[in-house]
Scaffold this motif. Sequence first.
Motif, short mmCIF file in Angstrom:
data_model
loop_
_atom_site.label_atom_id
_atom_site.label_comp_id
_atom_site.label_asym_id
_atom_site.label_seq_id
_atom_site.Cartn_x
_atom_site.Cartn_y
_atom_site.Cartn_z
N LEU A 187 -0.18 -0.60 -13.35
CA LEU A 187 -0.68 -0.73 -11.98
C LEU A 187 -0.81 -2.20 -11.58
O LEU A 187 -1.12 -3.05 -12.42
CB LEU A 187 -2.05 -0.06 -11.86
CG LEU A 187 -2.10 1.45 -12.11
CD1 LEU A 187 -3.54 1.93 -12.09
CD2 LEU A 187 -1.27 2.19 -11.08
N PRO A 188 -0.62 -2.51 -10.31
CA PRO A 188 -0.82 -3.89 -9.85
C PRO A 188 -2.29 -4.27 -9.92
O PRO A 188 -3.18 -3.41 -9.91
CB PRO A 188 -0.33 -3.85 -8.40
CG PRO A 188 -0.49 -2.42 -7.99
CD PRO A 188 -0.19 -1.60 -9.22
N GLU A 189 -2.54 -5.56 -10.00
CA GLU A 189 -3.92 -6.04 -10.12
C GLU A 189 -4.78 -5.60 -8.94
O GLU A 189 -5.97 -5.33 -9.10
CB GLU A 189 -3.93 -7.56 -10.24
CG GLU A 189 -3.39 -8.08 -11.57
CD GLU A 189 -4.19 -7.58 -12.75
OE1 GLU A 189 -5.44 -7.51 -12.63
OE2 GLU A 189 -3.59 -7.24 -13.78
N THR A 190 -4.19 -5.52 -7.76
CA THR A 190 -4.98 -5.09 -6.60
C THR A 190 -5.48 -3.67 -6.77
O THR A 190 -6.63 -3.36 -6.42
CB THR A 190 -4.14 -5.20 -5.32
OG1 THR A 190 -2.91 -4.46 -5.50
CG2 THR A 190 -3.82 -6.64 -4.99
N ALA A 191 -4.63 -2.80 -7.31
CA ALA A 191 -5.05 -1.42 -7.53
C ALA A 191 -6.12 -1.34 -8.60
O ALA A 191 -7.12 -0.62 -8.45
CB ALA A 191 -3.84 -0.57 -7.93
N LEU A 192 -5.94 -2.09 -9.69
CA LEU A 192 -6.93 -2.09 -10.76
C LEU A 192 -8.28 -2.61 -10.26
O LEU A 192 -9.33 -2.09 -10.65
CB LEU A 192 -6.43 -2.94 -11.92
CG LEU A 192 -5.23 -2.37 -12.69
CD1 LEU A 192 -4.70 -3.41 -13.68
CD2 LEU A 192 -5.61 -1.09 -13.41
N ALA A 193 -8.24 -3.59 -9.38
CA ALA A 193 -9.48 -4.14 -8.84
C ALA A 193 -10.20 -3.10 -7.98
O ALA A 193 -11.44 -3.00 -8.02
CB ALA A 193 -9.19 -5.39 -8.02
N LYS A 194 -9.45 -2.32 -7.22
CA LYS A 194 -10.08 -1.30 -6.38
C LYS A 194 -10.64 -0.16 -7.22
O LYS A 194 -11.71 0.40 -6.90
CB LYS A 194 -9.07 -0.79 -5.35
CG LYS A 194 -8.77 -1.84 -4.27
CD LYS A 194 -7.60 -1.46 -3.40
CE LYS A 194 -7.30 -2.58 -2.40
NZ LYS A 194 -6.10 -2.32 -1.58
N ILE A 195 -9.95 0.18 -8.29
CA ILE A 195 -10.48 1.20 -9.20
C ILE A 195 -11.76 0.70 -9.86
O ILE A 195 -12.75 1.44 -9.99
CB ILE A 195 -9.42 1.58 -10.26
CG1 ILE A 195 -8.24 2.28 -9.59
CG2 ILE A 195 -10.03 2.50 -11.32
CD1 ILE A 195 -7.06 2.51 -10.51
N ALA A 196 -11.77 -0.56 -10.25
CA ALA A 196 -12.97 -1.15 -10.83
C ALA A 196 -14.11 -1.15 -9.82
O ALA A 196 -15.28 -0.94 -10.19
CB ALA A 196 -12.68 -2.57 -11.31
#
Length: 334
Positions: free
Chosen positions: A33-42
């Motif tokens: 996953l892109p970092e932006t997606a991982l940040a939103k999941i976090a």
Amino acid sequence: MTKKSLIAGTVAFLSFALAASASGQTKPVATPLPETALAKIADADRIAGDDMLLRAMRNYHCYYVDPVPAPFRPSVMETTDFLFGTKILDNVYYLGYLNLAAYAIRTSEGLVLVDAGGSEAHGRAILDWMTKAGFEPGDLKYIIVTHEHFDHFAGAPLLKAATGAKIVAGADAPFGDGKLSFPESMRPLDAAVKGRMTLKLGKTDIVLLPTPGHTKGTISVFAPVEANGRRHMASFWGGKGMRPNAASIREMIHSLATFTAESEKLKVDVPLNTHSWGDATIPRIIDEILVPSRPNPFVLSEDQSRRNLQILERCTSAYLDAVESSAITKGLRD
């Protein structure tokens, strides 16, 4: 609702579902996953915090994008009668199985059905329940179809023929293809939702709102309900499943903003889902049965209601990021 009561229900449900739903299990997917997606999941994780119900909802909302998805998911068409017809609020009945539900809302002038089941047999089960619960066929006044996928309308033709109930759906809903299209017996719609509209039944006002994204014809529903004699407002987010189509997901995010604004305006505190496998619907029903003296587990606090919508937005946005970056290119968890 207390953590202890939710735990009791969750443990009971997990024991049952894991035994009954091995065919629906999903292996963790290692997706870059892109970092932006991982940040939103976090961020969704942060918003859920240690609230057990919100953590369940976080897993449900993020299911399509989560690097480690829920460990099981019952088949949509898998049936079991053990909770069918359970009254979950003073005037709301659960007419479903482990992963697919319809809800009957009782008003002073009759019943309103939200979705109609995934088969003719499901529709017949709803009719049988009405008889056992003391309702006449003519008591069913409206069938609201949240969108044009067969698992939400397949029972409607039988129900309409048996009860004379009016079919209400999105104006764009009939335009599917193959098994996803509305049958001719449901056309023309008795009421086609083209914009925000209010369905009146006696003293009950039910708000219908177009929220396309999952499908073109998806609508969401807002209905007044009661729990322990007190008035609340329920909502049904019309179409949950995400598909790797960026345009549709962007439309879904736009619809979600409209849905959130309406939820805040109407002070929604009872979010309900017609796919009930992942948001603790089943354990909450069990909890209500086992510990009826506790506060109704379907009524959220104002803070929980707000955070639930925030989590849904983060998870949906994360999915869009993953699709736009080509990290997700097909629906691995349909």
